[in-house]
Enzyme design. Sequence first.
Site, PDB file in Angstrom:
ATOM      1  CD  GLU A  92      -2.820  -1.167   2.199  1.00  0.00           C
ATOM      2  OE1 GLU A  92      -4.077  -1.466   2.203  1.00  0.00           O
ATOM      3  OE2 GLU A  92      -2.601  -1.059   3.426  1.00  0.00           O
ATOM      4  CB  CYS A 105       3.114   7.129   3.354  1.00  0.00           C
ATOM      5  SG  CYS A 105       3.497   5.961   4.576  1.00  0.00           S
ATOM      6  CB  CYS A 112       7.897  -5.767   8.062  1.00  0.00           C
ATOM      7  SG  CYS A 112       9.354  -5.042   9.098  1.00  0.00           S
ATOM      8  CB  CYS A 116       6.728  -3.594  15.763  1.00  0.00           C
ATOM      9  SG  CYS A 116       8.331  -3.126  15.183  1.00  0.00           S
ATOM     10  CB  CYS A 119       3.273  -2.877  13.278  1.00  0.00           C
ATOM     11  SG  CYS A 119       3.667  -2.301  11.271  1.00  0.00           S
ATOM     12  N   GLY A 168       6.886  -2.253   5.525  1.00  0.00           N
ATOM     13  CA  GLY A 168       8.252  -2.776   5.461  1.00  0.00           C
ATOM     14  C   GLY A 168       9.340  -1.932   6.309  1.00  0.00           C
ATOM     15  CD  GLU A 169      13.591  -0.740   9.066  1.00  0.00           C
ATOM     16  OE1 GLU A 169      12.666  -0.566  10.017  1.00  0.00           O
ATOM     17  OE2 GLU A 169      14.590   0.003   8.596  1.00  0.00           O
ATOM     18  CB  SER A 200      10.226   5.839   8.926  1.00  0.00           C
ATOM     19  OG  SER A 200       9.810   5.401  10.318  1.00  0.00           O
ATOM     20  CG  ASN A 304      -3.670   4.556  13.823  1.00  0.00           C
ATOM     21  OD1 ASN A 304      -4.867   5.434  14.157  1.00  0.00           O
ATOM     22  ND2 ASN A 304      -2.591   4.884  13.380  1.00  0.00           N
ATOM     23  CB  CYS A 347       0.931   4.885  11.331  1.00  0.00           C
ATOM     24  SG  CYS A 347       1.369   6.741  10.975  1.00  0.00           S
TER      25      CYS A 347
HETATM   26  N1  SAH Z   1       9.602  -0.050   9.428  1.00  0.00           N
HETATM   27  C1  SAH Z   1       9.681   1.316   9.600  1.00  0.00           C
HETATM   28  C2  SAH Z   1       8.772   2.168   8.662  1.00  0.00           C
HETATM   29  C3  SAH Z   1       7.310   1.835   8.564  1.00  0.00           C
HETATM   30  S1  SAH Z   1       6.213   1.830  10.166  1.00  0.00           S
HETATM   31  C4  SAH Z   1       9.626   1.785  11.027  1.00  0.00           C
HETATM   32  O1  SAH Z   1       9.075   0.889  11.888  1.00  0.00           O
HETATM   33  O2  SAH Z   1      10.034   2.727  11.356  1.00  0.00           O
HETATM   34  C5  SAH Z   1       5.784   3.584  10.067  1.00  0.00           C
HETATM   35  C6  SAH Z   1       5.471   4.063  11.477  1.00  0.00           C
HETATM   36  O3  SAH Z   1       4.477   3.518  11.753  1.00  0.00           O
HETATM   37  C7  SAH Z   1       6.581   3.480  12.404  1.00  0.00           C
HETATM   38  O4  SAH Z   1       6.759   4.500  13.345  1.00  0.00           O
HETATM   39  C8  SAH Z   1       5.742   2.712  13.266  1.00  0.00           C
HETATM   40  O5  SAH Z   1       6.160   2.212  14.576  1.00  0.00           O
HETATM   41  C9  SAH Z   1       4.298   3.234  13.209  1.00  0.00           C
HETATM   42  N2  SAH Z   1       3.318   2.264  13.509  1.00  0.00           N
HETATM   43  C10 SAH Z   1       3.164   0.785  13.325  1.00  0.00           C
HETATM   44  N3  SAH Z   1       2.165   0.483  13.645  1.00  0.00           N
HETATM   45  C11 SAH Z   1       1.352   0.988  14.325  1.00  0.00           C
HETATM   46  C12 SAH Z   1       0.200   1.506  14.688  1.00  0.00           C
HETATM   47  N4  SAH Z   1      -0.686   0.212  14.750  1.00  0.00           N
HETATM   48  N5  SAH Z   1      -0.381   2.481  15.198  1.00  0.00           N
HETATM   49  C13 SAH Z   1       0.308   3.628  14.864  1.00  0.00           C
HETATM   50  N6  SAH Z   1       1.831   3.778  14.506  1.00  0.00           N
HETATM   51  C14 SAH Z   1       2.198   2.657  14.114  1.00  0.00           C
HETATM   52 FE1  SF4 Z   2       8.065  -2.621  12.888  1.00  0.00          FE
HETATM   53 FE2  SF4 Z   2       8.075  -0.836  11.138  1.00  0.00          FE
HETATM   54 FE3  SF4 Z   2       8.268  -3.296  10.446  1.00  0.00          FE
HETATM   55 FE4  SF4 Z   2       5.811  -2.652  11.146  1.00  0.00          FE
HETATM   56  S1  SF4 Z   2       6.660  -2.067   9.243  1.00  0.00           S
HETATM   57  S2  SF4 Z   2       7.030  -4.293  11.814  1.00  0.00           S
HETATM   58  S3  SF4 Z   2       6.605  -0.973  12.742  1.00  0.00           S
HETATM   59  S4  SF4 Z   2       9.739  -2.432  11.466  1.00  0.00           S
END
Ligand code: SAH
Ligand code: SF4
Length: 378
Positions: A92, A105, A112, A116, A119, A168-169, A200, A304, A347
């Site tokens: 997306e 974005c 990924c 986390c 996420c 993704g990271e 990010s 979220n 996010c």
């Molecule tokens: N992988 C990278 C970039 C993608 S995520 C990273 O983790 O930074 C982009 C942002 O959205 C990150 O700060 C992530 O921690 C945040 N994020 C992920 N899941 C979320 C959620 N459910 N609610 C709010 N922010 C979230």
């Molecule tokens: Fe974590 Fe970013 Fe990967 Fe989501 S996209 S699992 S926040 S590293």
Amino acid sequence: MSKVNLLDFDLDGLAAYCEGLGEKRFRATQLFRWIHQRGAADFGAMTDLAKALRDKLGGVAEVRPLPVAAEQVSADGTIKWLFDVGAGNAVETVFIPEDDRGTLCVSSQAGCAVGCRFCSTGHQGFSRNLSTGEILAQLWYAEHRLRERFALSAGERVISNVVMMGMGEPLQNYSALVPALRAMLDDHGYGLSRRRVTVSTSGVVPMIDRLREDCPVAMAVSLHAPNDGLRDELVPLNRKYPLHELLEACKRYLQKAPRDFITFEYCMLDGVNDTEAHAQELLALVNGRGEHHVPCKLNLIPFNPFPSSGLTRSPRATVLAFAKVLQDAGVVTTIRKTRGDDIDAACGQLAGEVQDRTRAGERMKRVPVPVVAAGRSS
Ligand code: SAH
Ligand code: SF4
């Protein structure tokens, strides 16, 4: 044999490719401008290129867009596209219009591997890296689609900022990321300012160091916890690159970064990382207790929710109280506005559709989400 995708190149890469076809660099520059500035995919339309070159290119190369599986427009103007990247995977991309800018974005991977807890992408596991062409195809498509939609003339732009905050990271897909960033920055490409392109990361320390040397752009680091114990649980990559190493890498990055601060992102999870004690601990961490002081801005992201996370969003009052602790101590702290929630474009809600080759989803279900009591955060 499949054709070479010209979206896979930054300008140097395209010049090298054109040289292989016996063409001078300025031809590559013309071609690059046609593709990225004019949105052309059809060599026949590139009228200032010699017919012989256009024919030659037509035989061996193409500008390969990603098929659009869906487009959704939110009541607040946010637009989300779902791109099909093959083999049952989709990613997306989200456009977020604001008064003074337009932010795209962009996704860097299908799924990924970091996993986390909070996420949605992380819960799906990892399928594969996107190529440079697939990363750039998101911008290429959005840029030209939006110009059409808003009936803009050639010089006018809607996308002023790119954030690598989709699925993704990005720093775990480094070799594809860097040429994509270079095309975004290139004056013959999208001409975006380094300060307006943000990577990010959840904290891939060695790659933060490499990016500083190869292509320094604005940096956001997903912190989410003020100590290693909690961060290990929320962002599993912390076990490999703990906070002190991450903060040192941030400091080194700032020596060459286009901005003089790092943005720390902190997702506010009810009862998990959102108490005043956590705020105090975070303050002590970023102020360095002397040793790790990192000039930063803090961006608090209301969580979220998505089905199966088992987590809830911190109440507004909790977020405000948390922010106040940091603001009172002089740390610039903002609370991110949630955009596009009616179309699940906020996010962490980007799910696309990913064939989980890691079975991360199953692993997650077995591990309970840690809930840390107020004040006992380590
Ligand atoms: N992988 C990278 C970039 C993608 S995520 C990273 O983790 O930074 C982009 C942002 O959205 C990150 O700060 C992530 O921690 C945040 N994020 C992920 N899941 C979320 C959620 N459910 N609610 C709010 N922010 C979230
Ligand atoms: Fe974590 Fe970013 Fe990967 Fe989501 S996209 S699992 S926040 S590293």
